[in-house]
Write a protein that holds these residues in place. Structure first.
Motif, PDB file in Angstrom:
ATOM      1  N   ASN A 172       0.842  -1.208   0.000  1.00 40.97           N
ATOM      2  CA  ASN A 172       0.000   0.000   0.000  1.00 40.97           C
ATOM      3  C   ASN A 172       0.877   1.258   0.000  1.00 40.97           C
ATOM      4  O   ASN A 172       0.580   2.234  -0.692  1.00 40.97           O
ATOM      5  CB  ASN A 172      -0.961   0.021   1.192  1.00 40.97           C
ATOM      6  CG  ASN A 172      -2.144  -0.909   0.983  1.00 40.97           C
ATOM      7  OD1 ASN A 172      -2.475  -1.243  -0.147  1.00 40.97           O
ATOM      8  ND2 ASN A 172      -2.771  -1.314   2.079  1.00 40.97           N
ATOM      9  N   GLY A 173       1.964   1.192   0.749  1.00 38.76           N
ATOM     10  CA  GLY A 173       2.901   2.329   0.767  1.00 38.76           C
ATOM     11  C   GLY A 173       3.524   2.537  -0.607  1.00 38.76           C
ATOM     12  O   GLY A 173       3.602   3.670  -1.112  1.00 38.76           O
ATOM     13  N   LEU A 175       2.385   1.561  -3.550  1.00 42.34           N
ATOM     14  CA  LEU A 175       1.359   2.024  -4.490  1.00 42.34           C
ATOM     15  C   LEU A 175       1.018   3.500  -4.245  1.00 42.34           C
ATOM     16  O   LEU A 175       0.827   4.284  -5.189  1.00 42.34           O
ATOM     17  CB  LEU A 175       0.096   1.157  -4.393  1.00 42.34           C
ATOM     18  CG  LEU A 175       0.223  -0.264  -4.946  1.00 42.34           C
ATOM     19  CD1 LEU A 175      -1.039  -1.059  -4.648  1.00 42.34           C
ATOM     20  CD2 LEU A 175       0.483  -0.226  -6.437  1.00 42.34           C
ATOM     21  N   GLY A 176       0.943   3.882  -2.992  1.00 43.21           N
ATOM     22  CA  GLY A 176       0.650   5.288  -2.654  1.00 43.21           C
ATOM     23  C   GLY A 176       1.739   6.217  -3.178  1.00 43.21           C
ATOM     24  O   GLY A 176       1.449   7.245  -3.812  1.00 43.21           O
ATOM     25  N   TYR A 177       3.009   5.872  -2.915  1.00 46.08           N
ATOM     26  CA  TYR A 177       4.120   6.701  -3.407  1.00 46.08           C
ATOM     27  C   TYR A 177       4.173   6.712  -4.935  1.00 46.08           C
ATOM     28  O   TYR A 177       4.487   7.728  -5.557  1.00 46.08           O
ATOM     29  CB  TYR A 177       5.461   6.222  -2.840  1.00 46.08           C
ATOM     30  CG  TYR A 177       5.664   6.633  -1.397  1.00 46.08           C
ATOM     31  CD1 TYR A 177       5.654   7.980  -1.053  1.00 46.08           C
ATOM     32  CD2 TYR A 177       5.869   5.679  -0.385  1.00 46.08           C
ATOM     33  CE1 TYR A 177       5.841   8.364   0.267  1.00 46.08           C
ATOM     34  CE2 TYR A 177       6.053   6.056   0.933  1.00 46.08           C
ATOM     35  CZ  TYR A 177       6.030   7.414   1.251  1.00 46.08           C
ATOM     36  OH  TYR A 177       6.210   7.804   2.552  1.00 46.08           O
ATOM     37  N   THR A 178       3.834   5.585  -5.558  1.00 47.92           N
ATOM     38  CA  THR A 178       3.816   5.521  -7.015  1.00 47.92           C
ATOM     39  C   THR A 178       2.762   6.457  -7.577  1.00 47.92           C
ATOM     40  O   THR A 178       3.012   7.203  -8.540  1.00 47.92           O
ATOM     41  CB  THR A 178       3.559   4.074  -7.483  1.00 47.92           C
ATOM     42  OG1 THR A 178       4.543   3.230  -6.923  1.00 47.92           O
ATOM     43  CG2 THR A 178       3.611   3.960  -8.993  1.00 47.92           C
ATOM     44  N   ASN A 179       1.570   6.456  -6.994  1.00 51.50           N
ATOM     45  CA  ASN A 179       0.500   7.369  -7.435  1.00 51.50           C
ATOM     46  C   ASN A 179       0.926   8.825  -7.265  1.00 51.50           C
ATOM     47  O   ASN A 179       0.706   9.663  -8.151  1.00 51.50           O
ATOM     48  CB  ASN A 179      -0.798   7.131  -6.651  1.00 51.50           C
ATOM     49  CG  ASN A 179      -1.673   6.098  -7.318  1.00 51.50           C
ATOM     50  OD1 ASN A 179      -1.529   5.855  -8.506  1.00 51.50           O
ATOM     51  ND2 ASN A 179      -2.560   5.504  -6.539  1.00 51.50           N
ATOM     52  N   LEU A 180       1.522   9.139  -6.143  1.00 53.23           N
ATOM     53  CA  LEU A 180       1.992  10.513  -5.912  1.00 53.23           C
ATOM     54  C   LEU A 180       3.056  10.896  -6.921  1.00 53.23           C
ATOM     55  O   LEU A 180       3.072  12.010  -7.464  1.00 53.23           O
ATOM     56  CB  LEU A 180       2.554  10.665  -4.488  1.00 53.23           C
ATOM     57  CG  LEU A 180       1.530  10.690  -3.353  1.00 53.23           C
ATOM     58  CD1 LEU A 180       2.256  10.698  -2.010  1.00 53.23           C
ATOM     59  CD2 LEU A 180       0.639  11.909  -3.467  1.00 53.23           C
TER      60      LEU A 180
END
Length: 192
Positions: A172-173, A175-180
């Motif tokens: 989740n971390g 994926l979150g950083y990738t989206n950002l």
């Protein structure tokens, strides 16, 4: 019609082994042997001798090492007029399991015997017992295998639950950083 003809008429073709015995006594009036006065075909087949050879023969002449336990039963039947029903036992003389019923017969020193060969029945009972024992063993082994499978399944579930939790948080971390990173002002730089 003679007595032997009557015996043959009534017992000759009977499927159960039948014989008429004369108990032989020594000088002290003790039984020492018995003679086959009559026997049907089934009895001759059971004993393993031709009927003609057995008729008139003494038992211990045919089976010199034969068990002497018979004499007491036959003597008691012939002279004391007792009826004996001998349960299944192994006859070492003919290597078969037998059931014998002894009946007093009219006349001195005579007894009649009905003999049933239970060798096949004993073998069938042993086979049933062996099969039952194997089934009980297999049932125990199956219970143990099921218990092990349940424990393995519980361990697998626990492992997957733990791994799932341990993997979900970092993913989740990521994926979150990738989206950002993809939403950043310089996507080419972030992509690198």
């Amino acid at each position: 019609m003679s007595e032997l003809e009557l015996l043959e008429k009534y017992f000759g073709s009977m499927p159960q082994a039948f014989c008429l015995l004369e108990i032989l006594l020594d000088a002290n009036k003790e039984p020492y042997d018995f003679r086959f006065l009559y026997l049907n075909n089934a009895m001759a087949q059971l004993e393993g001798f031709p009927k003609e050879e057995l008729t008139g023969s003494r038992f211990y002449e045919l089976f010199p090492k034969g068990d002497r336990k018979w004499l007491g039963f036959f003597y008691g039947t012939a002279f004391e007029r007792k009826t004996y029903r001998l349960r299944r036992f192994f006859s070492s003389e003919i290597h078969k399991y037998l059931r014998i019923a002894c009946y007093p017969w009219p006349g001195a020193s005579l007894c009649a015997c009905l003999v049933t060969d239970e060798t096949d029945l004993v073998q069938a009972e042993r086979n049933v017992h062996r099969t039952s024992t194997r089934l009980q063993t297999a049932k125990r082994e199956l219970r143990v295998a099921c218990h092990k499978a349940e424990r393995a399944n519980d361990a697998k579930t626990g492992f997957l639950s733990s791994v799932s939790h341990d993997m979900r948080t970092p993913l989740n971390g990521i994926l979150g950083y990738t989206n950002l990173a993809l939403q950043a002002k310089h996507p080419e730089l972030m992509r690198e």
